[in-house]
Scaffold this motif. Structure first.
Motif, PDB file in Angstrom:
ATOM      1  N   GLY A  98      10.798   5.759  11.557  1.00  0.00           N
ATOM      2  CA  GLY A  98      11.238   7.118  11.299  1.00  0.00           C
ATOM      3  C   GLY A  98      10.152   8.008  10.734  1.00  0.00           C
ATOM      4  N   LEU A  99      10.381   9.279  10.829  1.00  0.00           N
ATOM      5  CA  LEU A  99       9.453  10.299  10.343  1.00  0.00           C
ATOM      6  C   LEU A  99       9.714  10.528   8.858  1.00  0.00           C
ATOM      7  N   THR A 100       8.703  10.319   8.048  1.00  0.00           N
ATOM      8  CA  THR A 100       8.817  10.451   6.603  1.00  0.00           C
ATOM      9  C   THR A 100       8.917  11.924   6.206  1.00  0.00           C
ATOM     10  N   PRO A 101       9.831  12.267   5.301  1.00  0.00           N
ATOM     11  CA  PRO A 101       9.887  13.651   4.817  1.00  0.00           C
ATOM     12  C   PRO A 101       8.549  14.085   4.206  1.00  0.00           C
ATOM     13  N   LEU A 102       8.291  15.376   4.234  1.00  0.00           N
ATOM     14  CA  LEU A 102       7.005  15.937   3.830  1.00  0.00           C
ATOM     15  C   LEU A 102       6.523  15.460   2.465  1.00  0.00           C
ATOM     16  N   ALA A 103       7.318  15.508   1.460  1.00  0.00           N
ATOM     17  CA  ALA A 103       6.875  15.205   0.095  1.00  0.00           C
ATOM     18  C   ALA A 103       7.034  13.741  -0.281  1.00  0.00           C
ATOM     19  N   GLU A 104       7.278  12.874   0.696  1.00  0.00           N
ATOM     20  CA  GLU A 104       7.502  11.454   0.409  1.00  0.00           C
ATOM     21  C   GLU A 104       6.468  10.578   1.099  1.00  0.00           C
ATOM     22  N   LEU A 105       6.500   9.299   0.761  1.00  0.00           N
ATOM     23  CA  LEU A 105       5.665   8.292   1.402  1.00  0.00           C
ATOM     24  C   LEU A 105       6.573   7.189   1.933  1.00  0.00           C
ATOM     25  N   PRO A 106       6.149   6.446   2.963  1.00  0.00           N
ATOM     26  CA  PRO A 106       6.974   5.345   3.462  1.00  0.00           C
ATOM     27  C   PRO A 106       7.269   4.331   2.357  1.00  0.00           C
ATOM     28  N   ASP A 107       8.385   3.643   2.476  1.00  0.00           N
ATOM     29  CA  ASP A 107       8.803   2.661   1.476  1.00  0.00           C
ATOM     30  C   ASP A 107       7.767   1.567   1.241  1.00  0.00           C
ATOM     31  N   ASP A 108       6.999   1.218   2.279  1.00  0.00           N
ATOM     32  CA  ASP A 108       6.028   0.127   2.131  1.00  0.00           C
ATOM     33  C   ASP A 108       4.638   0.608   1.703  1.00  0.00           C
ATOM     34  N   TRP A 109       4.508   1.863   1.286  1.00  0.00           N
ATOM     35  CA  TRP A 109       3.197   2.422   0.917  1.00  0.00           C
ATOM     36  C   TRP A 109       2.595   1.705  -0.290  1.00  0.00           C
ATOM     37  N   GLY A 110       3.407   1.347  -1.262  1.00  0.00           N
ATOM     38  CA  GLY A 110       2.916   0.664  -2.454  1.00  0.00           C
ATOM     39  C   GLY A 110       2.713   1.625  -3.615  1.00  0.00           C
ATOM     40  N   ASP A 111       2.841   1.089  -4.813  1.00  0.00           N
ATOM     41  CA  ASP A 111       2.716   1.901  -6.023  1.00  0.00           C
ATOM     42  C   ASP A 111       1.329   1.838  -6.651  1.00  0.00           C
ATOM     43  N   ASP A 112       0.442   1.000  -6.128  1.00  0.00           N
ATOM     44  CA  ASP A 112      -0.860   0.807  -6.753  1.00  0.00           C
ATOM     45  C   ASP A 112      -1.985   1.577  -6.068  1.00  0.00           C
ATOM     46  N   ARG A 113      -1.647   2.531  -5.207  1.00  0.00           N
ATOM     47  CA  ARG A 113      -2.650   3.327  -4.509  1.00  0.00           C
ATOM     48  C   ARG A 113      -3.198   4.422  -5.433  1.00  0.00           C
ATOM     49  N   PRO A 114      -4.418   4.870  -5.182  1.00  0.00           N
ATOM     50  CA  PRO A 114      -4.943   6.008  -5.945  1.00  0.00           C
ATOM     51  C   PRO A 114      -4.102   7.263  -5.684  1.00  0.00           C
ATOM     52  N   ARG A 115      -4.255   8.241  -6.556  1.00  0.00           N
ATOM     53  CA  ARG A 115      -3.545   9.507  -6.391  1.00  0.00           C
ATOM     54  C   ARG A 115      -4.002  10.175  -5.095  1.00  0.00           C
ATOM     55  N   ARG A 116      -3.040  10.648  -4.316  1.00  0.00           N
ATOM     56  CA  ARG A 116      -3.350  11.336  -3.057  1.00  0.00           C
ATOM     57  C   ARG A 116      -3.817  12.755  -3.364  1.00  0.00           C
ATOM     58  N   VAL A 117      -4.896  13.186  -2.717  1.00  0.00           N
ATOM     59  CA  VAL A 117      -5.453  14.516  -2.917  1.00  0.00           C
ATOM     60  C   VAL A 117      -5.542  15.190  -1.548  1.00  0.00           C
ATOM     61  N   LEU A 118      -4.506  15.947  -1.214  1.00  0.00           N
ATOM     62  CA  LEU A 118      -4.437  16.556   0.110  1.00  0.00           C
ATOM     63  C   LEU A 118      -5.506  17.617   0.331  1.00  0.00           C
ATOM     64  N   ALA A 119      -5.940  18.307  -0.709  1.00  0.00           N
ATOM     65  CA  ALA A 119      -6.923  19.382  -0.561  1.00  0.00           C
ATOM     66  C   ALA A 119      -8.339  18.864  -0.308  1.00  0.00           C
ATOM     67  N   GLU A 120      -8.595  17.591  -0.589  1.00  0.00           N
ATOM     68  CA  GLU A 120      -9.910  17.011  -0.307  1.00  0.00           C
ATOM     69  C   GLU A 120      -9.988  16.697   1.188  1.00  0.00           C
ATOM     70  N   PRO A 121     -11.101  17.012   1.842  1.00  0.00           N
ATOM     71  CA  PRO A 121     -11.189  16.800   3.297  1.00  0.00           C
ATOM     72  C   PRO A 121     -11.026  15.341   3.702  1.00  0.00           C
ATOM     73  N   PHE A 122     -10.297  15.145   4.790  1.00  0.00           N
ATOM     74  CA  PHE A 122     -10.219  13.817   5.400  1.00  0.00           C
ATOM     75  C   PHE A 122     -11.637  13.458   5.848  1.00  0.00           C
ATOM     76  N   PRO A 123     -12.130  12.254   5.526  1.00  0.00           N
ATOM     77  CA  PRO A 123     -13.553  11.961   5.698  1.00  0.00           C
ATOM     78  C   PRO A 123     -14.013  11.547   7.098  1.00  0.00           C
ATOM     79  N   LEU A 124     -13.115  11.303   8.025  1.00  0.00           N
ATOM     80  CA  LEU A 124     -13.546  10.777   9.323  1.00  0.00           C
ATOM     81  C   LEU A 124     -13.455  11.815  10.437  1.00  0.00           C
ATOM     82  N   THR A 125     -14.311  11.642  11.438  1.00  0.00           N
ATOM     83  CA  THR A 125     -14.241  12.449  12.657  1.00  0.00           C
ATOM     84  C   THR A 125     -14.271  11.567  13.904  1.00  0.00           C
ATOM     85  N   GLU A 126     -14.403  10.271  13.705  1.00  0.00           N
ATOM     86  CA  GLU A 126     -14.357   9.327  14.824  1.00  0.00           C
ATOM     87  C   GLU A 126     -13.755   8.015  14.335  1.00  0.00           C
ATOM     88  N   ALA A 127     -13.313   7.220  15.282  1.00  0.00           N
ATOM     89  CA  ALA A 127     -12.689   5.933  14.949  1.00  0.00           C
ATOM     90  C   ALA A 127     -13.641   5.089  14.108  1.00  0.00           C
TER      91      ALA A 127
END
Length: 184
Positions: free
Chosen positions: A66-95
């Protein structure tokens, strides 16, 4: 791929792809603008209009769970991830397959940014396979598949699929019953 204005044909395709009974109610424009202000981003079109006017998450795909609501994360994302920073540029441009990287220690700082900077998580196909919509950086508007072994952009121009790039192309491909990576 248009990221600044929602094309009517894209919105029609998105409305047709998601059954209203499986959709969460749309957020409305005030909530979308509040999310954008809080995170320092402007969501790319047509996703922005989609969550404001059509559907904010769905119990059916894409992706598989299913498509995750905008302000949420999938149930299996985990609680030990670093804080998400949407304003910081995504670092990749190729696989990038970091599993095959000759210097895994040098790759480590980039890995957190791949998962947690410049994207919203659209959902999961399970087993650590996440679909991200890039919201900042050179690939703004593109959809990426990010897993525990690597990251791959979606769209014909990247050679892994025959479909159009972006959120609308990704949804159209799914709605047509296409395999995610169908390029020969």
């Amino acid at each position: 791929m248009e990221t600044e204005h929602a094309r009517p044909d894209d919105l029609a395709a998105l409305r047709a792809a998601f059954d209203a009974d499986s959709c969460e109610p749309p957020l409305g424009w005030d909530a979308v603008r509040a999310f954008e202000a809080e995170h320092g981003v402007v969501l790319p079109e047509p996703y922005r209009t989609f969550v404001a006017e059509v559907c904010d998450g769905s119990r059916v795909g894409p992706p598989a769970y299913g498509l995750t609501p905008l302000a949420e994360l999938p149930d299996d994302w985990g609680d030990d991830r670093p804080r998400r920073v949407l304003a910081e540029p995504f670092p990749l441009t190729e696989a990038w397959l970091w599993e095959e990287d000759p210097d895994p220690e040098a790759a480590e700082p980039v890995l957190d940014r791949v998962f947690d900077h410049g994207s919203i998580v659209l959902g999961t196909d399970g087993c650590g396979m996440y679909w991200h919509l890039i919201v900042t950086g050179p690939h703004r508007g593109h959809v990426w598949n990010i897993t525990d072994v690597g990251a791959v952009p979606f769209g014909a121009e990247f050679g892994h699929t025959t479909s159009e790039p972006g959120f609308a192309g990704w949804v159209r491909h799914w709605a047509a019953g296409g395999e995610w990576f169908d390029a020969a």
